[in-house]
Structures are given as C-alpha cells and as structure tokens.
Design an enzyme around this catalytic site. Structure first.
Site, short mmCIF file in Angstrom:
data_model
loop_
_atom_site.label_atom_id
_atom_site.label_comp_id
_atom_site.label_asym_id
_atom_site.label_seq_id
_atom_site.Cartn_x
_atom_site.Cartn_y
_atom_site.Cartn_z
N LYS A 107 23.57 33.31 1.90
CA LYS A 107 22.70 33.12 0.73
C LYS A 107 22.27 31.67 0.68
O LYS A 107 22.97 30.79 1.21
CB LYS A 107 23.46 33.48 -0.55
CG LYS A 107 22.57 33.75 -1.75
CD LYS A 107 22.00 35.15 -1.76
CE LYS A 107 21.00 35.33 -2.87
NZ LYS A 107 20.57 36.74 -3.00
N LYS A 165 22.55 37.21 6.55
CA LYS A 165 21.37 37.77 5.88
C LYS A 165 21.58 37.69 4.38
O LYS A 165 22.64 38.06 3.88
CB LYS A 165 21.22 39.24 6.31
CG LYS A 165 20.00 39.92 5.75
CD LYS A 165 18.81 39.78 6.67
CE LYS A 165 17.49 40.07 5.99
NZ LYS A 165 16.92 38.93 5.24
N ASP A 215 14.62 36.10 -3.50
CA ASP A 215 15.58 36.35 -4.58
C ASP A 215 14.89 35.83 -5.84
O ASP A 215 13.66 35.61 -5.83
CB ASP A 215 16.93 35.65 -4.32
CG ASP A 215 18.02 36.09 -5.29
OD1 ASP A 215 18.48 37.24 -5.18
OD2 ASP A 215 18.40 35.32 -6.20
P1 NDP Z 1 12.61 37.71 -10.10
O1 NDP Z 1 12.57 36.24 -10.10
O2 NDP Z 1 11.48 38.48 -9.55
O3 NDP Z 1 12.87 38.23 -11.60
C1 NDP Z 1 13.99 37.87 -12.34
C2 NDP Z 1 13.77 38.41 -13.74
O4 NDP Z 1 14.93 38.23 -14.53
C3 NDP Z 1 12.64 37.70 -14.45
O5 NDP Z 1 12.03 38.60 -15.35
C4 NDP Z 1 13.40 36.61 -15.21
O6 NDP Z 1 12.73 36.09 -16.33
C5 NDP Z 1 14.60 37.39 -15.64
N1 NDP Z 1 15.70 36.52 -15.96
C6 NDP Z 1 16.19 35.48 -15.25
N2 NDP Z 1 17.20 34.91 -15.89
C7 NDP Z 1 17.36 35.64 -17.02
C8 NDP Z 1 18.24 35.55 -18.11
N3 NDP Z 1 19.18 34.61 -18.18
N4 NDP Z 1 18.13 36.47 -19.10
C9 NDP Z 1 17.18 37.44 -19.06
N5 NDP Z 1 16.30 37.53 -18.06
C10 NDP Z 1 16.40 36.65 -17.07
O7 NDP Z 1 13.99 38.10 -9.38
P2 NDP Z 1 14.40 39.50 -8.76
O8 NDP Z 1 13.84 40.61 -9.57
O9 NDP Z 1 14.15 39.45 -7.32
O10 NDP Z 1 16.00 39.44 -8.94
C11 NDP Z 1 16.67 39.91 -10.11
C12 NDP Z 1 18.13 40.12 -9.78
O11 NDP Z 1 18.26 41.08 -8.72
C13 NDP Z 1 18.89 38.89 -9.30
O12 NDP Z 1 20.24 39.00 -9.72
C14 NDP Z 1 18.84 39.03 -7.78
O13 NDP Z 1 19.88 38.33 -7.14
C15 NDP Z 1 19.02 40.53 -7.66
N6 NDP Z 1 18.58 41.11 -6.39
C16 NDP Z 1 17.30 40.98 -5.97
C17 NDP Z 1 16.89 41.58 -4.79
C18 NDP Z 1 15.46 41.56 -4.35
O14 NDP Z 1 15.15 42.25 -3.35
N7 NDP Z 1 14.57 40.85 -5.01
C19 NDP Z 1 17.85 42.29 -3.93
C20 NDP Z 1 19.15 42.45 -4.51
C21 NDP Z 1 19.49 41.84 -5.68
P3 NDP Z 1 11.94 34.69 -16.22
O15 NDP Z 1 10.67 35.03 -15.56
O16 NDP Z 1 11.80 34.27 -17.63
O17 NDP Z 1 12.81 33.75 -15.43
#
Ligand code: NDP
Length: 445
Positions: free
Chosen positions: A126, A90, A166
């Site tokens: 993953k 998962k 993700d």
């Molecule tokens: P999204 O794609 O919804 O959002 C990611 C956000 O982070 C966007 O605002 C993106 O900006 C920004 N971002 C990406 N790269 C960078 C960077 N280098 N510097 C600053 N901002 C950045 O992803 P999620 O919210 O789903 O995921 C965010 C994190 O949480 C990841 O690490 C993911 O693995 C983790 N996570 C997510 C889960 C989930 O249920 N969604 C569960 C557990 C962990 P931009 O739009 O410009 O790319």
C-alpha cells in the site's frame, strides 16, 4: 488466545508504538487465526507471525511540488511493500491529509489477506501521501503526481510492485502517474492498475469494488433465504466504491435512501437518483450537499455519523476506516438491519464488529467483501501481460465468480474452525493459510 500469538502481539505493540490503526488491524487478524496456529505448530517453528507482521520494505520519501502561484510545498510519500509470498506487491495509493505510516501499514497488512482471498497471484502492499487533492487545480495535481512518481518509480515495476487507486487517487491521478513512470523508465507496461481504457485499463475496473461488495452481500442474503429486492439500503461515502455499490444494489431491486461525503449526508426517501450523484462527484467534483438542491424531497444533514441512524435493512459502509462505531452499530441493530457488508477498509470499529457478530446478522469485513477491486486489478494485470482487452461481460463474470468463491472459502473456513457464520474469522483464516503455506515453502526470507 494461543500463547505464541499473544507473545507476537505484545512484540508488535512494543515495536510499533503509536500506530493505532496498524495495531487494530494486526490484533483482529491474530485473534482470528489463533486456532489455526494451535493446529499448525510448523507456523510457530518458522516464525511465520513475526515475519508476516513486519513489512518486507518501507519506503518514505519527500514529495516537493509547486502550486499555481509558484509557491513551494513539501508532502510525504509512502510505499509499504508488505508481503510478496503470493506475487508482486499489490495495493492502492491513498492521497488524503490523514495519511501517515500507520495508515499505510494497516492498509498494506489487510491487503496481504485480501489479495490471498482473491485466488490470484498478488502480494500485499500500500502507499500514498498526506497530499490533499481536494481544492487543487488539475495542474497542481499533475505536478504533485509527477513529483511523487519521480521517486516511487525507482521501487516499482510490473513484476515487482503494482500500485492502484484508493481514496483521493482516481483515473486522473493514475493517468499522471503512469505518464511520468513511462517517461522516466522508458517502458510501457502494466505498472499501475485503474488505468484509462485507451492505455491498458480494464473494462469494469471502475465498477469492480462496488459491484463486488453487492455480489458478496447477495451471497450472504441468499444463505438467509432473501435478496436485495425491495430492501432499503444505506451507503456511506459517494466516491468510487459507494457509487457503484449503489448502482448494482439498485439494479437488483433495492431502494438506496442515503449517501454521504466527509461533510454530511443526504436522505432521499424516494430513492437516490444516481445520475445526479455521478454528475456531482465524478464530473463536477462538488459536495454531496448539492444533491438536496437538485432533487425534490431530499434532505441534507451536516456531519456524516448520523447516516447510521436512518432505518434500513442493509448498510454498506463505503467511505473510510472507523466510520461506524459501537453506538452506530447499536442503532442499526435496533432499527432491524439484517446485513452490514463493508465496502471501505475497516470501516467498523472493533466494538461495532463485535455487536454485529453477537447479533448474528450477515456481517462481512472489507477484506473479503471489497476484494473485487483488487481482484479486477489482477485481471487488468493479466490483460496487460497478454496485450489484450477483455469485454465488460467477461471481466464482470470473472469478478462475480471470484466474489462467490471468496464468500464460499471464508464461510467454509469459519465452519472448519468452529465459528460458523463468523466471516471475520473465516476471511482471516482462509487468507492467512495460503500466505503462510507459501512462506513456509520459500524458506527463511
Ligand atoms: P474515494 O476517494 O473515491 O471516495 C471516498 C468517499 O468517502 C468520498 O465520498 C469521501 O468524501 C468519503 N469520506 C472520506 N472520509 C470520510 C469520512 N471521514 N466520513 C465520511 N465520508 C468520508 O475513495 P474510494 O471510494 O476509492 O474508497 C473508499 C473506501 O474503499 C476506502 O476505505 C478504500 O480504502 C476502500 N477501497 C477502495 C477500493 C477501490 O477500488 N477504490 C478497493 C478496496 C477498498 P470526501 O469527498 O468528502 O472526502
């Protein structure tokens, strides 16, 4: 460090050269669990560490697709089925140009321990691709997702491996992938989570990771005799995790003053208006920069690292790996931060983590504090198996209780192994012991 642990770490480094993110994640876990290995010689006798650091299966495939002008493109698809000791693999699917095998292995490895911490029956895996959904039309995203699933569907199933969203994989992408899976395999079952509510998704899954981060942080604050009420909070990112962390923190009385995306960050001293961020990010797929044009008094700064120079009580890094380095940690501490709780996976670099632990602030690693997302995916799987849908309150209450339990188990494990308050050790130890016990029971496989 225990001699056996040191030997395994060297071997892993040797066998996975150049995979910096994966090695960073392995090193942190192995260092934390060294005292457990010391006490449990049976793990060494059964080569548990060698086995847990080697994925059970790694699938890499070609993803050809056509853009709207008819030009052909080829991306690379990945699925790493890391460990199935506790249940079907998962873990999410990341769509981002930075994705490579090391990224997916690091995330899959972390997922093993995170899923174990939830207390649900889920192994770790993953996947993803170096495809960038940004700037693509809906039709281009659909063609990519269909091509990706045409190959991936050979390796996944509701009882084998259940991917989820993700970075870059939201409701739209999951919908296209689910449609293609159903079309090719001719089965309608819970093979993906994060699905739309009309076809088997769970209420509260969208909110789960962000809410869970805040529930976890709240437990840490309670231990220190305080709460979110009246606190100033900085949240990096403006995606799924960040938006719902902000929503829950605000509902508990906090003032969130900053958010970001990969281009820059906004500072709003009066407190972020989340309805504007939701409209920009969830509906219009625009840049966070636009916020400053829509909200009086808000300021946009190009470049995202500067977000950690904003004075705050609580920092919630919710964007991506290694986004908060040692320098940023020093600045946060100098500005009086009392809690850093991770929404993203491994957002703090090792020197930042060390600084937070030495300062004895409330620091929680993502594998504990962001486990609410996958936990609720586990609840989605349970509902799909029953062919039932639970109410929002039912799911949210279960999520809340799971986060309380993870906090309690990690805290107790840290104490049991002589590092009270160290949630990195606590989460790694509590997560590892359950997986290792199951692996021992299954014999040499
Ligand atoms: P999204 O794609 O919804 O959002 C990611 C956000 O982070 C966007 O605002 C993106 O900006 C920004 N971002 C990406 N790269 C960078 C960077 N280098 N510097 C600053 N901002 C950045 O992803 P999620 O919210 O789903 O995921 C965010 C994190 O949480 C990841 O690490 C993911 O693995 C983790 N996570 C997510 C889960 C989930 O249920 N969604 C569960 C557990 C962990 P931009 O739009 O410009 O790319």
């Amino acid at each position: 460090m225990n001699a056996y642990v040191e030997k395994v770490l060297k071997e892993v480094e040797q066998r996975n050269q150049g995979e910096a993110l994966f090695l960073q994640a392995v090193k942190e876990v192995l260092e934390s669990i060294s005292p457990v290995i010391e006490r449990h010689k049976e793990y060494q006798d059964a080569s548990i560490l060698e086995r847990i650091c080697e994925p059970e299966r790694q699938i890499i495939f070609r993803v050809p697709w056509q853009d709207d002008k008819g030009a052909f493109h080829v991306n690379r698809g990945f699925r790493v089925q890391f460990n199935s000791a506790l249940g079907p693999y998962k873990g999410g699917l990341r769509l981002h140009p930075s994705v490579n095998l090391s990224t997916i292995k690091f995330l899959g490895f972390e997922q093993i321990f995170k899923n174990s911490l939830t207390g649900l029956m889920m192994g770790g895996g993953k996947g993803g691709s170096d495809f960038d959904p940004k700037g693509k039309s809906d039709n281009e995203v659909m063609r990519f997702c269909q091509s990706f699933m045409t190959e991936l569907c050979k390796y996944i199933d509701a009882d084998t491996d259940v991917p989820a969203g993700d970075i870059g994989t939201g409701a739209r992408e999951i919908g296209y992938m689910f449609g293609q899976y159903k079309r090719i395999r001719n089965v309608f079952h819970g093979v993906l989570t994060g699905k739309g509510l009309t076809y088997g998704g769970s209420l509260a899954r969208t909110q789960a990771t962000g809410y869970g981060v805040v529930y976890f942080c709240n437990e840490m604050l309670k231990d220190r005799g305080t709460s979110f009420d009246g606190k100033t909070v900085v949240v990096s990112g403006s995606g799924n995790v960040a938006i719902y962390a902000v929503e829950k923190a605000q509902s508990l009385g906090a003032k969130v003053v900053a958010m970001s995306d990969s281009n820059g960050y906004i500072y709003d001293k009066d407190g972020i208006d989340l309805s504007i961020v939701k409209q920009l990010k969830e509906v219009e797929r625009k840049r966070i920069k636009e916020y400053a044009n829509l909200k009086k008094g808000a300021v946009y700064t190009e470049g995202c690292k500067g977000i950690w120079t904003i004075k705050c009580d609580i920092a919630l890094p919710c964007a991506t790996q290694n986004e908060l380095d040692g320098e940023a940690a020093k600045t946060l501490l100098k500005n009086g931060v009392i809690a850093v709780v991770e929404g993203a996976n491994m957002p703090s670099t090792p020197d930042a983590v060390e600084a937070f632990i030495n300062a004895k602030i409330a620091y929680a690693p993502g594998k504990a504090s962001n486990a609410g997302g996958v936990a609720t995916s586990g609840l989605e799987m349970a509902q799909n198996s029953q062919r039932l849908s639970w109410t929002f309150e039912e799911v949210d209450n279960k999520l809340h209780q799971i986060m309380i339990n993870i906090h309690k188990n990690a805290k107790e494990a840290a104490e049991e192994y002589g590092t009270p308050g160290n949630m990195v050790n606590g989460a790694n130890i509590a997560g590892f012991k359950k997986v290792a016990t199951a692996m021992l029971a299954h014999g040499l496989i």
